[in-house]
Scaffold this motif. Structure first.
Motif, mmCIF file in Angstrom:
data_model
loop_
_atom_site.group_PDB
_atom_site.id
_atom_site.type_symbol
_atom_site.label_atom_id
_atom_site.label_comp_id
_atom_site.label_asym_id
_atom_site.label_seq_id
_atom_site.Cartn_x
_atom_site.Cartn_y
_atom_site.Cartn_z
ATOM 1 N N VAL A 107 -42.296 -64.596 -56.722
ATOM 2 C CA VAL A 107 -41.198 -64.094 -56.909
ATOM 3 C C VAL A 107 -40.586 -65.015 -55.603
ATOM 4 N N ARG A 108 -39.407 -65.750 -55.975
ATOM 5 C CA ARG A 108 -38.619 -66.629 -55.062
ATOM 6 C C ARG A 108 -37.374 -66.780 -55.724
ATOM 7 N N PRO A 109 -36.608 -67.436 -55.034
ATOM 8 C CA PRO A 109 -35.153 -67.647 -55.472
ATOM 9 C C PRO A 109 -35.065 -68.648 -56.652
ATOM 10 N N ASN A 110 -35.747 -69.608 -56.656
ATOM 11 C CA ASN A 110 -36.061 -70.550 -58.123
ATOM 12 C C ASN A 110 -37.754 -70.361 -58.319
ATOM 13 N N PRO A 111 -38.134 -69.491 -59.348
ATOM 14 C CA PRO A 111 -39.249 -69.406 -59.625
ATOM 15 C C PRO A 111 -40.057 -70.413 -60.466
ATOM 16 N N ILE A 112 -40.191 -71.366 -59.461
ATOM 17 C CA ILE A 112 -40.980 -72.479 -60.172
ATOM 18 C C ILE A 112 -42.348 -72.676 -59.810
ATOM 19 N N GLY A 113 -43.442 -72.627 -60.594
ATOM 20 C CA GLY A 113 -44.774 -72.727 -60.310
ATOM 21 C C GLY A 113 -45.047 -74.317 -60.306
#
Lengths: 162, 162
Positions: A107-113
């Motif tokens: 969960v984050r502004p840009n959900p990049i793993g």
């Protein structure tokens, strides 16, 4: 509203505009054994199951030479995560909240793993790797040689992390 | 056409549709000492100059707790890179071409840079770090605790990379 999107005590959501500063290509699709969040490991293991990075056209030609690297960095899009939380209370944190940028939560502004994985094989337009911890069908956005040069092979063989 | 966008011998560009699978927020701006590509280092040093991650609202509250981590992973958008090359001939590769996914070149379908940096200080809405290798004014897309747990402090003190 599902329990996945309810706020826990102390969590803070912000009113953010629609994101449109830049746009992404989904260059492929990740196939893993995990079809629900409950069964997905919190952190991938380099000894974990083989997962498949299926590359879409027109990007398949960009794989040339990938088999020369023992470890790759994989970037993917966590498309089921909400994007508006600035303070979160992760399930394993006993109710403590922390800023989103101080967590590796999806969960984050840009959900990049971002994961470091072990290269296993290249089969046509599919790269086989170990070390992922994402849901089946997760959109792939990039892969590149890993730069984590200090990872000793012997140590990583006994670690459940990266 | 500028020399930056000319193809070198053996390079291959593809005809890709406009990217619109997902969209990004620029959550901040990176301030570094480098204002042209020629002076920008190819790889950041954890002993390099202090750079500034200036976080924009409404995301500043997400920094809470960031000062507890010695190393952070920083994701940024290489907004000057072309996105359509599948085979490239990097300047330092003596004319050899390689697939984009077998390179860490900024030229890639989704030009996202990933760097591990050393946390220096938090000053209001700005995070000071060492270890970046990007141009001044590069858009910031994420920061999170680094997971590269095998990096020994002593070794990284003598290395110019990672």
């Amino acid at each position: 509203m599902s329990t996945d999107t309810d706020l826990r005590s102390g969590e803070v959501a912000v009113d953010a505009p629609l994101p449109r500063d830049a746009s992404l290509y989904f260059i492929g699709r990740i196939r893993t054994p995990w079809t629900s969040r409950l069964e997905t490991p919190r952190q991938g293991s380099l000894e974990g199951p083989v997962c498949r990075l299926e590359i879409f056209e027109p990007w398949v030609a960009a794989l040339q030479g990938i088999e020369g690297f023992s470890h790759l960095q994989v970037l993917y899009w966590l498309n089921q995560a909400r994007r508006d939380l600035v303070r979160q209370s992760p399930r394993h944190h006993d109710g403590e909240t922390r800023g989103t940028f101080a967590l590796r939560s999806p969960v984050r502004p840009n959900p990049i793993g971002v994961s470091t994985v072990r290269f296993v094989a290249l089969e046509g337009s599919t790269v086989l790797v170990r070390g992922l911890d994402c849901l089946d069908q997760t959109p792939l956005i990039d892969l590149k040689p890993d730069r984590c040069v200090f990872t000793p092979e012997a140590a990583s063989d006994h670690d459940d992390g990266k």
